[in-house]
Every structure is written in C-alpha cells, then in structure tokens.
Design a protein around this motif. Structure first.
Motif, PDB file in Angstrom:
ATOM      1  N   THR A   9       0.836  -1.197   0.000  1.00 30.36           N
ATOM      2  CA  THR A   9       0.000   0.000   0.000  1.00 30.36           C
ATOM      3  C   THR A   9       0.871   1.247   0.000  1.00 30.36           C
ATOM      4  N   ILE A  10       1.927   1.230   0.787  1.00 32.74           N
ATOM      5  CA  ILE A  10       2.828   2.382   0.848  1.00 32.74           C
ATOM      6  C   ILE A  10       3.526   2.577  -0.492  1.00 32.74           C
ATOM      7  N   VAL A  11       3.962   1.496  -1.103  1.00 35.79           N
ATOM      8  CA  VAL A  11       4.624   1.585  -2.411  1.00 35.79           C
ATOM      9  C   VAL A  11       3.658   2.146  -3.449  1.00 35.79           C
ATOM     10  N   LYS A  12       2.428   1.644  -3.459  1.00 40.37           N
ATOM     11  CA  LYS A  12       1.439   2.133  -4.420  1.00 40.37           C
ATOM     12  C   LYS A  12       1.111   3.611  -4.178  1.00 40.37           C
ATOM     13  N   ALA A  13       1.029   4.020  -2.918  1.00 36.70           N
ATOM     14  CA  ALA A  13       0.779   5.427  -2.597  1.00 36.70           C
ATOM     15  C   ALA A  13       1.942   6.279  -3.092  1.00 36.70           C
ATOM     16  N   ILE A  55       0.913  13.734   1.772  1.00 33.19           N
ATOM     17  CA  ILE A  55       0.904  13.256   0.389  1.00 33.19           C
ATOM     18  C   ILE A  55       2.210  13.640  -0.305  1.00 33.19           C
ATOM     19  N   ALA A  56       2.661  14.868  -0.113  1.00 31.83           N
ATOM     20  CA  ALA A  56       3.915  15.315  -0.732  1.00 31.83           C
ATOM     21  C   ALA A  56       5.087  14.453  -0.268  1.00 31.83           C
ATOM     22  N   CYS A  57       5.118  14.139   1.019  1.00 32.00           N
ATOM     23  CA  CYS A  57       6.194  13.305   1.556  1.00 32.00           C
ATOM     24  C   CYS A  57       6.123  11.882   1.012  1.00 32.00           C
ATOM     25  N   LEU A  58       4.914  11.369   0.871  1.00 28.60           N
ATOM     26  CA  LEU A  58       4.746  10.027   0.298  1.00 28.60           C
ATOM     27  C   LEU A  58       5.324   9.950  -1.108  1.00 28.60           C
ATOM     28  N   LEU A  59       5.055  10.971  -1.900  1.00 28.11           N
ATOM     29  CA  LEU A  59       5.494  10.955  -3.287  1.00 28.11           C
ATOM     30  C   LEU A  59       7.005  11.152  -3.419  1.00 28.11           C
ATOM     31  N   LYS A  60       7.632  11.801  -2.426  1.00 26.62           N
ATOM     32  CA  LYS A  60       9.069  12.051  -2.467  1.00 26.62           C
ATOM     33  C   LYS A  60       9.888  10.979  -1.755  1.00 26.62           C
ATOM     34  N   PHE A  61       9.234  10.102  -1.029  1.00 26.72           N
ATOM     35  CA  PHE A  61       9.936   9.111  -0.225  1.00 26.72           C
ATOM     36  C   PHE A  61      10.879   8.284  -1.090  1.00 26.72           C
ATOM     37  N   GLN A  62      12.072   8.026  -0.582  1.00 30.15           N
ATOM     38  CA  GLN A  62      13.065   7.246  -1.314  1.00 30.15           C
ATOM     39  C   GLN A  62      13.157   5.841  -0.722  1.00 30.15           C
ATOM     40  N   PHE A  63      12.900   4.842  -1.547  1.00 21.90           N
ATOM     41  CA  PHE A  63      13.059   3.454  -1.148  1.00 21.90           C
ATOM     42  C   PHE A  63      14.436   2.993  -1.576  1.00 21.90           C
ATOM     43  N   ASP A  64      15.028   2.094  -0.825  1.00 21.22           N
ATOM     44  CA  ASP A  64      16.279   1.468  -1.221  1.00 21.22           C
ATOM     45  C   ASP A  64      15.939   0.177  -1.941  1.00 21.22           C
TER      46      ASP A  64
END
Length: 70
Positions: A9-13, A55-64
């Motif tokens: 869900t987090i990845v899709k968001a 929402i802005a933070c979700l879209l900018k979040f960096q996954f490794d």
C-alpha cells in the motif's frame, strides 16, 4: 489484526495510486485530526495542510531498491 499499513500500500501510494493514498490518509486520520486541533477544535485549514504535506512526503519518499547488503 496488524496496525501497520501493508508495504504494498505504501509503495502504491508512493507511485501515486489514488486508492492507496486514500488508504494512507484514512489510516492516519486520527493522528491528523489530533494534531490539527487549535484550542480544542479541529482547524480545517491545518488539517488540509497536514494532509497535503503527508501526500507530498509520500510521493518524495526514497526506497532502497534492493536493500543494501553488507
């Protein structure tokens, strides 16, 4: 029942899926309302601002991808 959001869900968001973003906002709705209170009342402008920032933070979040291995 787990109190955590599923990773998918987090990845899709993060990818901008509207249903996933709504799921995240719904999951954190209580926190958002609590921290949007001013003088004991929920301030709608503050609530909207907090949602926008989340929402802005979700879209900018960096996954490794993939996770770093030693």
């Amino acid at each position: 029942m787990s109190r955590l959001l599923p990773y998918e869900t987090i990845v899709k968001a993060h990818e901008g899926d509207p249903e996933a973003v709504d799921a995240v906002l719904s999951h954190y709705a209580g926190y958002i309302r609590y921290f949007s209170k001013m003088n004991g009342q929920v301030n709608a402008e503050v609530e909207d601002y907090v949602k926008e920032r989340l929402i802005a933070c979700l879209l900018k979040f960096q996954f490794d991808y993939p996770p770093d291995e030693p």
